[in-house]
Design a protein around this motif. Structure first.
Motif, mmCIF file in Angstrom:
data_model
loop_
_atom_site.group_PDB
_atom_site.id
_atom_site.type_symbol
_atom_site.label_atom_id
_atom_site.label_comp_id
_atom_site.label_asym_id
_atom_site.label_seq_id
_atom_site.Cartn_x
_atom_site.Cartn_y
_atom_site.Cartn_z
ATOM 1 N N ASP A 1 45.327 27.118 25.617
ATOM 2 C CA ASP A 1 44.456 27.990 26.404
ATOM 3 C C ASP A 1 44.502 29.443 25.937
ATOM 4 N N GLY A 2 45.273 29.729 24.867
ATOM 5 C CA GLY A 2 45.366 31.083 24.329
ATOM 6 C C GLY A 2 46.458 31.919 24.967
ATOM 7 N N ARG A 3 47.081 31.410 26.017
ATOM 8 C CA ARG A 3 48.174 32.151 26.638
ATOM 9 C C ARG A 3 49.474 31.915 25.866
ATOM 10 N N ILE A 4 50.414 32.819 26.038
ATOM 11 C CA ILE A 4 51.746 32.665 25.469
ATOM 12 C C ILE A 4 52.655 32.160 26.577
ATOM 13 N N TRP A 5 53.294 31.034 26.308
ATOM 14 C CA TRP A 5 54.200 30.394 27.248
ATOM 15 C C TRP A 5 55.622 30.708 26.791
ATOM 16 N N PHE A 6 56.512 31.013 27.740
ATOM 17 C CA PHE A 6 57.869 31.406 27.377
ATOM 18 C C PHE A 6 58.813 31.180 28.551
ATOM 19 N N THR B 1 56.989 27.238 36.439
ATOM 20 C CA THR B 1 57.986 26.331 36.997
ATOM 21 C C THR B 1 58.782 27.069 38.054
ATOM 22 N N ASN B 2 59.473 26.306 38.883
ATOM 23 C CA ASN B 2 60.357 26.882 39.894
ATOM 24 C C ASN B 2 61.557 25.949 40.039
ATOM 25 N N VAL B 3 62.451 26.022 39.050
ATOM 26 C CA VAL B 3 63.627 25.152 39.045
ATOM 27 C C VAL B 3 64.855 25.969 39.424
ATOM 28 N N ILE B 4 65.902 25.294 39.848
ATOM 29 C CA ILE B 4 67.119 26.004 40.247
ATOM 30 C C ILE B 4 68.174 26.016 39.155
ATOM 31 N N GLY B 5 68.008 25.166 38.134
ATOM 32 C CA GLY B 5 69.012 25.077 37.082
ATOM 33 C C GLY B 5 68.641 25.801 35.804
ATOM 34 N N GLY B 6 67.367 25.983 35.549
ATOM 35 C CA GLY B 6 66.909 26.656 34.340
ATOM 36 C C GLY B 6 65.933 25.809 33.555
ATOM 37 N N ALA B 7 64.869 26.418 33.095
ATOM 38 C CA ALA B 7 63.844 25.763 32.274
ATOM 39 C C ALA B 7 63.697 26.554 30.983
ATOM 40 N N TYR B 8 63.769 25.844 29.845
ATOM 41 C CA TYR B 8 63.751 26.483 28.529
ATOM 42 C C TYR B 8 62.813 25.732 27.583
ATOM 43 N N GLY B 9 62.524 26.347 26.455
ATOM 44 C CA GLY B 9 61.832 25.681 25.355
ATOM 45 C C GLY B 9 60.488 25.089 25.706
ATOM 46 N N PRO B 10 59.588 25.865 26.296
ATOM 47 C CA PRO B 10 58.305 25.279 26.689
ATOM 48 C C PRO B 10 57.465 24.839 25.493
ATOM 49 N N ALA B 11 56.699 23.786 25.727
ATOM 50 C CA ALA B 11 55.682 23.316 24.781
ATOM 51 C C ALA B 11 54.512 22.851 25.629
ATOM 52 N N VAL B 12 53.307 23.137 25.157
ATOM 53 C CA VAL B 12 52.108 22.768 25.905
ATOM 54 C C VAL B 12 51.239 21.895 25.014
ATOM 55 N N SER B 13 50.859 20.737 25.533
ATOM 56 C CA SER B 13 50.032 19.801 24.761
ATOM 57 C C SER B 13 48.591 20.307 24.704
ATOM 58 N N PRO B 14 47.800 19.780 23.781
ATOM 59 C CA PRO B 14 46.374 20.170 23.715
ATOM 60 C C PRO B 14 45.634 19.909 25.032
ATOM 61 N N GLU B 15 46.114 18.936 25.815
ATOM 62 C CA GLU B 15 45.494 18.639 27.108
ATOM 63 C C GLU B 15 45.984 19.565 28.222
ATOM 64 N N GLY B 16 46.968 20.414 27.912
ATOM 65 C CA GLY B 16 47.472 21.365 28.895
ATOM 66 C C GLY B 16 48.701 20.915 29.650
ATOM 67 N N HIS B 17 49.341 19.839 29.231
ATOM 68 C CA HIS B 17 50.565 19.377 29.883
ATOM 69 C C HIS B 17 51.753 20.178 29.388
ATOM 70 N N LEU B 18 52.575 20.624 30.329
ATOM 71 C CA LEU B 18 53.748 21.432 30.017
ATOM 72 C C LEU B 18 54.980 20.541 29.842
ATOM 73 N N PHE B 19 55.704 20.754 28.758
ATOM 74 C CA PHE B 19 56.976 20.088 28.504
ATOM 75 C C PHE B 19 58.032 21.179 28.366
ATOM 76 N N TYR B 20 59.211 20.958 28.926
ATOM 77 C CA TYR B 20 60.299 21.938 28.812
ATOM 78 C C TYR B 20 61.628 21.238 29.016
ATOM 79 N N THR B 21 62.699 21.917 28.646
ATOM 80 C CA THR B 21 64.043 21.424 28.859
ATOM 81 C C THR B 21 64.551 21.986 30.169
ATOM 82 N N ASP B 22 65.029 21.121 31.035
ATOM 83 C CA ASP B 22 65.520 21.508 32.360
ATOM 84 C C ASP B 22 67.027 21.342 32.409
#
Length: 86
Positions: free
Chosen positions: A35-40, A64-85
């Protein structure tokens, strides 16, 4: 800066740097989304979560709104967010 890490963007043609964030938090693992945004990841609220930054408006939105920590985001062409929790 006491390990505070901000995001910067380099124009490889002009070699000009643009600061994207300037906060007391650490901003890590930036990626361009389809979508042109920078995810971090950022610990702006004392816990790392994933955020998205619009280059057009400069608006930052928490994704995201996690209590342990979310890192390393990746976004698929369809807009799905993947990250390490943790």
């Amino acid at each position: 800066r006491n390990f505070r890490q901000d995001l910067w963007l380099l124009d490889v043609e002009t070699r000009a740097w643009t600061r994207l964030t300037d906060s007391l938090a650490d901003e890590l693992d930036p990626v361009f989304g389809p979508d042109g945004r920078i995810w971090f990841a950022s610990d702006v609220g004392a816990v790392f979560n994933v955020y998205a930054l619009s280059l057009e408006s400069g608006e930052v939105q928490r994704q995201t709104n996690v209590i342990g920590g979310a890192y390393g985001p990746a976004v698929s062409p369809e807009g799905h967010l993947f990250y390490t929790d943790f």
